[in-house]
Scaffold this motif. Sequence first.
Motif, PDB file in Angstrom:
ATOM      1  N   GLY A 192      40.009  36.025  36.159  1.00  0.00           N
ATOM      2  CA  GLY A 192      39.793  34.621  36.481  1.00  0.00           C
ATOM      3  C   GLY A 192      38.482  34.431  37.217  1.00  0.00           C
ATOM      4  O   GLY A 192      37.803  35.396  37.587  1.00  0.00           O
ATOM      5  N   ASP A 193      38.128  33.190  37.460  1.00  0.00           N
ATOM      6  CA  ASP A 193      36.845  32.860  38.066  1.00  0.00           C
ATOM      7  C   ASP A 193      36.772  33.345  39.520  1.00  0.00           C
ATOM      8  O   ASP A 193      37.775  33.333  40.241  1.00  0.00           O
ATOM      9  N   ILE A 194      35.569  33.734  39.917  1.00  0.00           N
ATOM     10  CA  ILE A 194      35.304  34.194  41.284  1.00  0.00           C
ATOM     11  C   ILE A 194      34.247  33.265  41.887  1.00  0.00           C
ATOM     12  O   ILE A 194      33.174  33.099  41.312  1.00  0.00           O
ATOM     13  N   PRO A 195      34.515  32.647  43.049  1.00  0.00           N
ATOM     14  CA  PRO A 195      33.548  31.711  43.626  1.00  0.00           C
ATOM     15  C   PRO A 195      32.316  32.422  44.173  1.00  0.00           C
ATOM     16  O   PRO A 195      32.337  33.636  44.408  1.00  0.00           O
ATOM     17  N   PRO A 196      31.240  31.674  44.400  1.00  0.00           N
ATOM     18  CA  PRO A 196      29.994  32.282  44.888  1.00  0.00           C
ATOM     19  C   PRO A 196      30.176  32.977  46.230  1.00  0.00           C
ATOM     20  O   PRO A 196      30.984  32.572  47.061  1.00  0.00           O
ATOM     21  N   ILE A 239      31.937  42.562  43.181  1.00  0.00           N
ATOM     22  CA  ILE A 239      33.171  42.914  42.490  1.00  0.00           C
ATOM     23  C   ILE A 239      33.414  44.405  42.701  1.00  0.00           C
ATOM     24  O   ILE A 239      32.599  45.246  42.307  1.00  0.00           O
ATOM     25  N   ALA A 240      34.535  44.736  43.312  1.00  0.00           N
ATOM     26  CA  ALA A 240      34.828  46.117  43.676  1.00  0.00           C
ATOM     27  C   ALA A 240      35.027  46.997  42.444  1.00  0.00           C
ATOM     28  O   ALA A 240      35.431  46.533  41.372  1.00  0.00           O
ATOM     29  N   ALA A 241      34.756  48.289  42.606  1.00  0.00           N
ATOM     30  CA  ALA A 241      34.929  49.265  41.527  1.00  0.00           C
ATOM     31  C   ALA A 241      36.364  49.235  41.002  1.00  0.00           C
ATOM     32  O   ALA A 241      37.324  48.979  41.737  1.00  0.00           O
ATOM     33  N   ASN A 242      36.492  49.497  39.696  1.00  0.00           N
ATOM     34  CA  ASN A 242      37.782  49.634  39.020  1.00  0.00           C
ATOM     35  C   ASN A 242      38.590  48.342  38.970  1.00  0.00           C
ATOM     36  O   ASN A 242      39.807  48.367  38.765  1.00  0.00           O
ATOM     37  N   SER A 243      37.914  47.210  39.137  1.00  0.00           N
ATOM     38  CA  SER A 243      38.591  45.917  39.086  1.00  0.00           C
ATOM     39  C   SER A 243      38.667  45.404  37.655  1.00  0.00           C
ATOM     40  O   SER A 243      37.833  45.737  36.811  1.00  0.00           O
ATOM     41  N   ARG A 254      41.236  39.815  42.731  1.00  0.00           N
ATOM     42  CA  ARG A 254      41.557  38.695  43.615  1.00  0.00           C
ATOM     43  C   ARG A 254      40.509  38.598  44.716  1.00  0.00           C
ATOM     44  O   ARG A 254      39.879  39.590  45.089  1.00  0.00           O
ATOM     45  N   LEU A 255      40.374  37.375  45.248  1.00  0.00           N
ATOM     46  CA  LEU A 255      39.458  37.161  46.357  1.00  0.00           C
ATOM     47  C   LEU A 255      39.917  37.949  47.579  1.00  0.00           C
ATOM     48  O   LEU A 255      41.076  37.853  47.994  1.00  0.00           O
ATOM     49  N   ILE A 256      39.019  38.752  48.134  1.00  0.00           N
ATOM     50  CA  ILE A 256      39.307  39.503  49.357  1.00  0.00           C
ATOM     51  C   ILE A 256      38.800  38.730  50.571  1.00  0.00           C
ATOM     52  O   ILE A 256      39.520  38.567  51.563  1.00  0.00           O
TER      53      ILE A 256
END
Length: 211
Positions: free
Chosen positions: A150-154, A142-146, A164-166
Amino acid sequence: MFGPDPDAIYPNPAIPSVCFIKNVITRPTIKVGDYTYYDDNESPADFEKHVTHHYDFIGDDLIIGKFCALGSGIEFIMNGANHRMNSVTTYPFNIFGNGWEKATPNLDDLPFKGDTIIGNDVWFGQNVTVMPGVHIGDGSIIAANSTVTGDIPPYSVAGGNPCRLIKKRFDDDLIEYLLYLEWWNWDSEKIFNNLEILCSGDLSKIKSIAK
């Protein structure tokens, strides 16, 4: 000796900013796995101050897995921060008393997102905010300052506000294999003996290890 003592508060005296937070938790509603650390130059052992609006009567837990790396300034906002949203105003009159307590909401009137669950081997950059009820999968970054809403997948890289997913860190086959392998559940000797593979840029090597 196969690594630091998981029951130590400060596992490396040369780095006093890093604390294994499992060993300083006092709330039964916060559950943290071995080797997960918080890095803070001011007060790493005060990690619980970064879990806010967390009230026993709400009934939500913060669950963090093993081997997570938490950057300074992280905040887990729990369900106690929620205001009533199904009425004309969201203002919490009741908390000020003096007769306004007659507008105290029922718990059923307040949004409830459930437990906040962080997987294993998750890396948080600095100043990340995690909203109530979020699930973050194993191996994610998870990037800084985020702000995670919502859910983040593995095994994902995610960032932004809202987060958001990058990209995926690896292809689907390797992700599936790593989730099967669950290296974070190995004993300390097995982890020690496979450190070079776990830390190698040659991802093919990991498939030489049996669960």
